[in-house]
Design a protein around this motif. Sequence first.
Motif, short mmCIF file in Angstrom:
data_model
loop_
_atom_site.label_atom_id
_atom_site.label_comp_id
_atom_site.label_asym_id
_atom_site.label_seq_id
_atom_site.Cartn_x
_atom_site.Cartn_y
_atom_site.Cartn_z
N GLU A 129 1.40 7.92 -5.95
CA GLU A 129 0.26 8.84 -5.96
C GLU A 129 0.61 10.22 -5.41
OE1 GLU A 129 -2.87 6.88 -3.81
OE2 GLU A 129 -2.94 5.21 -5.24
N TYR A 130 1.59 10.30 -4.53
CA TYR A 130 1.91 11.56 -3.85
C TYR A 130 3.32 12.01 -4.17
CZ TYR A 130 -2.19 10.30 -1.09
OH TYR A 130 -3.45 9.94 -0.70
N ASP A 131 3.47 13.33 -4.30
CA ASP A 131 4.79 13.91 -4.52
C ASP A 131 5.27 14.71 -3.31
OD1 ASP A 131 5.20 12.94 -7.15
OD2 ASP A 131 3.86 14.49 -7.92
N GLU A 132 4.37 14.96 -2.37
CA GLU A 132 4.72 15.74 -1.18
C GLU A 132 4.93 14.81 0.00
OE1 GLU A 132 2.00 18.97 -0.43
OE2 GLU A 132 1.65 19.21 -2.58
N VAL A 133 6.02 15.03 0.72
CA VAL A 133 6.39 14.16 1.83
C VAL A 133 5.26 14.08 2.85
CG1 VAL A 133 7.95 13.93 3.82
CG2 VAL A 133 8.87 14.47 1.56
N TYR A 134 4.69 15.21 3.24
CA TYR A 134 3.72 15.17 4.33
C TYR A 134 2.40 14.51 3.92
CZ TYR A 134 7.04 17.39 7.28
OH TYR A 134 8.17 17.63 8.02
N LYS A 135 2.05 14.56 2.66
CA LYS A 135 0.87 13.82 2.21
C LYS A 135 1.15 12.32 2.26
CE LYS A 135 -1.33 17.36 -0.49
NZ LYS A 135 -2.20 17.68 -1.57
N LEU A 136 2.36 11.94 1.88
CA LEU A 136 2.73 10.53 1.96
C LEU A 136 2.79 10.08 3.42
CD1 LEU A 136 3.51 7.89 0.63
CD2 LEU A 136 5.88 8.71 0.53
N VAL A 137 3.31 10.92 4.30
CA VAL A 137 3.36 10.60 5.73
C VAL A 137 1.95 10.33 6.25
CG1 VAL A 137 3.82 11.52 8.04
CG2 VAL A 137 5.52 11.78 6.22
N SER A 171 8.23 8.15 10.19
CA SER A 171 7.42 8.16 8.96
C SER A 171 7.90 9.24 8.01
CB SER A 171 5.94 8.38 9.30
OG SER A 171 5.44 7.30 10.06
N VAL A 172 8.26 10.40 8.54
CA VAL A 172 8.78 11.49 7.70
C VAL A 172 10.09 11.06 7.06
CG1 VAL A 172 9.76 13.83 7.75
CG2 VAL A 172 7.62 13.34 8.97
N LYS A 173 10.96 10.43 7.84
CA LYS A 173 12.25 9.98 7.30
C LYS A 173 12.03 8.98 6.17
CE LYS A 173 16.56 7.78 8.67
NZ LYS A 173 17.31 7.13 9.75
N MET A 174 11.15 7.99 6.38
CA MET A 174 10.91 6.98 5.36
C MET A 174 10.23 7.59 4.14
SD MET A 174 11.40 4.03 4.14
CE MET A 174 12.25 3.33 5.54
N ALA A 175 9.26 8.45 4.35
CA ALA A 175 8.56 9.08 3.22
C ALA A 175 9.54 9.90 2.38
CB ALA A 175 7.43 9.96 3.73
N THR A 176 10.45 10.60 3.03
CA THR A 176 11.46 11.40 2.32
C THR A 176 12.35 10.50 1.48
OG1 THR A 176 11.40 13.05 4.08
CG2 THR A 176 13.33 13.08 2.61
N ILE A 177 12.81 9.41 2.06
CA ILE A 177 13.66 8.45 1.33
C ILE A 177 12.92 7.92 0.10
CG2 ILE A 177 14.65 6.12 1.44
CD1 ILE A 177 15.34 6.78 4.42
N ASP A 185 0.83 -1.21 0.00
CA ASP A 185 0.00 0.00 0.00
C ASP A 185 0.86 1.25 0.00
OD1 ASP A 185 -2.29 -1.55 0.01
OD2 ASP A 185 -2.65 -1.32 2.17
N ILE A 186 1.96 1.22 0.75
CA ILE A 186 2.85 2.39 0.79
C ILE A 186 3.49 2.62 -0.57
CG2 ILE A 186 5.02 3.27 1.76
CD1 ILE A 186 4.14 1.89 4.43
N ILE A 187 3.93 1.56 -1.24
CA ILE A 187 4.53 1.71 -2.57
C ILE A 187 3.52 2.32 -3.53
CG2 ILE A 187 5.40 0.42 -4.57
CD1 ILE A 187 6.79 -1.46 -2.46
N GLN A 188 2.29 1.88 -3.47
CA GLN A 188 1.25 2.48 -4.31
C GLN A 188 1.10 3.96 -3.99
OE1 GLN A 188 -2.57 0.55 -4.11
NE2 GLN A 188 -3.58 2.19 -5.23
N ALA A 189 1.12 4.30 -2.72
CA ALA A 189 0.97 5.70 -2.30
C ALA A 189 2.15 6.55 -2.78
CB ALA A 189 0.83 5.78 -0.78
#
Length: 86
Positions: A39-47, A67-73, A32-36
């Motif tokens: 879908e998202y280009d902004e870190v905080y939306k992905l978080v 979560s922020v660290k992983m989303a950024t990566i 689900d995270i990979i799909q997201a």
Amino acid sequence: MMDNINVRLYEALLEWDPFQIGTGNYDPEFADIIQAVHEYDEVYKLVERIQEIFEFSFDQVPPKKESVKMATILINMKNDESCTLN
């Protein structure tokens, strides 16, 4: 090419064990995270999405900082991959 980035994203996620329950216990969530990520280009939306995914599955969320660290990566990996395709 898209499959290659998904493998790389999954490998990055495998290094993350947000609830210390052991690697290999998050496959549905990681999918689900990979799909997201796509879908998202902004870190905080992905978080926000990452937190929703874990809350749904585990009734808890990883620390926001993690979560922020992983989303950024993950977003950086996606952006790096898309740059090499041009």
